[in-house]
Design a protein around this motif. Structure first.
Motif: not given
Ligand SMILES: *Cc1c(COP(=O)(O)O)cnc(C)c1O
Length: 430
Positions: A392-414
């Protein structure tokens, strides 16, 4: 006062005002960030793969609103469709064309859904599907898997008693013991306890409900033969197989997990993506089952805002954009994020694993990817909390619990993935 401190003060004020209103300051518990620490963000804007908080801080977002936003935030085709419907008026307390269009798009993608009913949340859809299953079979018990989430209706907030395949105890205060006892729990990815449950309660189990890819204990893929085995056992024991595809529908393949794994359920529950970010749920399946629902059949189920035309329009606009090339791209982005995370962790001497199916994944602080809920619980949650805060400090927001899925969207890029991996490299070192 500088502009930044003024904004920060306003975030703090919103949090205080929210805390005075809502339990934990939130309207859904995980948003309170209790599992990872740090102030829960107050988000004012989302565009593509990013969200911006009220302080003006922009994050690369892997929360994806917990699943619906496969096209990213505020995709123009989706917002245009929803706005046009709102401008036309809605809801009407009568059927609108948008409901028909979304229903047909769902049926076309999932042939097991001959007929369906549209509702306003996944919770409501699951609850209604199980009502149908009980009505169809004349049986009362439902078998679910440990770590599986099917919304918060009473009967599904149940946890195992002593030993497997036993009637359950409530997992939430306020759930009557008698209601929780209608649910049997078994271990995910293990057919033994399922067989045992059917032997122990012969002729009493109406349905087995499963997330065909578990995504609410972190992402745990089904082992080979598990879904096929559930299909075989339920068919043999005259119980229904219900796939809860609220996350996996239109996510792990256009036709959902049932298409990806070639296993056909009797009933399917959908939500999230099919509403394009608006409130939605759906349950569907064999025509003879769904025709048990009122006004055709004796199973009552209704909703003032069911099939809300604006949600239908947003959902239909989303589904129209989901083609084979998009799923190929999501698969590639997911695979490259997984590989990058594993490489970065190993370079830092960290023992982690990644559970991933297509564009949903979870980083587990555990050397081998878990296969069931017990193994999930062996992962180091404190290490994840540190990792979350560093990201988060590096500007990346992950789901706020260890047992959640991260969702990659079609808007994400390489480039987004590369940036995430570089941030992870630092976070693993810290
Ligand atoms: C999110 C979810 C639900 C509940 O849906 P809501 O719209 O939050 O009520 C049910 N099942 C699964 C698998 C989910 O991920």
């Amino acid at each position: 006062m500088t502009e930044t401190t003024a904004a920060a003060a306003s975030a703090a004020r919103y949090r205080r005002r929210a805390e005075a209103l809502f339990p934990g300051g939130v309207n859904s518990p995980v948003r309170a960030y209790r599992a990872v620490g740090g102030d829960p963000p107050i988000i004012v804007r989302g565009r593509g793969a990013t969200v911006t908080d009220v302080d003006g801080v922009e994050y690369l977002d892997y929360v994806g609103a917990f699943g619906p936003l496969i096209l990213g935030h505020a995709h123009p085709a989706v917002t245009t469709a929803a706005v046009a419907q709102i401008e036309a008026g809605a809801p009407f307390g009568a059927t609108a064309p948008a409901e028909v269009e979304l229903g047909e798009a769902i049926r076309e993608a999932m042939p097991s859904i001959e007929r369906l009913r549209l509702v306003s949340s996944g919770t409501e859809a699951v609850m209604s599907a199980l009502r149908v299953a009980r009505a169809a079979t004349g049986r009362e018990l439902v078998l679910k898997f440990e770590g599986g989430y099917h919304g918060h209706s009473d009967g599904l907030l149940a946890q195992a008693g002593s030993g497997l395949a036993t009637l359950s105890l409530p997992a939430s205060a306020g759930v009557p013991a008698d209601v929780a006892a209608q649910t049997i729990l078994a271990r995910y990815n293990d057919l033994g306890p399922v067989e045992a449950a059917f032997e122990r309660y012969p002729g009493r189990i109406a349905a087995v409900i499963v997330e065909p890819v578990a995504a609410n204990m972190g992402v745990v893929a089904p082992v080979a033969g598990f879904l096929e085995g559930l299909r075989e056992i339920t068919a043999r024991c005259a119980a229904l197989l219900v796939f809860d595809e609220v996350i996996t529908g239109f996510r792990v393949a256009h036709g959902g997990a049932q298409a990806r794994y070639h296993v056909t359920p009797d009933l399917t529950v959908l939500g999230k993506i099919i509403g394009g970010g608006m409130p939605v749920g759906a349950y569907g399946g064999r025509a003879d089952l769904i025709d048990l629902v009122a006004p055709v059949g004796p199973v009552y189920q209704a909703g003032t805002l069911s099939g809300h035309p604006a949600a239908m329009a947003a959902g239909a606009a989303t589904l129209r954009l989901l083609g084979a090339d998009l799923y190929a791209r999501l698969e590639r982005l997911g695979a490259s994020l997984e590989a990058g995370l594993l490489e970065a962790a190993s370079a830092a001497g960290r023992s982690v694993s990644v559970g991933r199916v297509g564009s949903i994944l979870t980083l587990f602080f555990r050397g081998r990817a878990p296969r069931d809920f017990d193994e999930v619980q062996e992962a180091d949650v404190a290490a994840f909390a540190h990792f979350h805060r560093a990201m988060r400090a590096a500007g990346i927001l992950l789901p706020p619990a260890s047992q959640e899925a991260w969702f990659v969207s079609a808007a994400h890029t390489d480039e987004d993935v590369a940036r995430t991996v570089e941030a992870a490299r630092e976070a693993f070192r810290a």
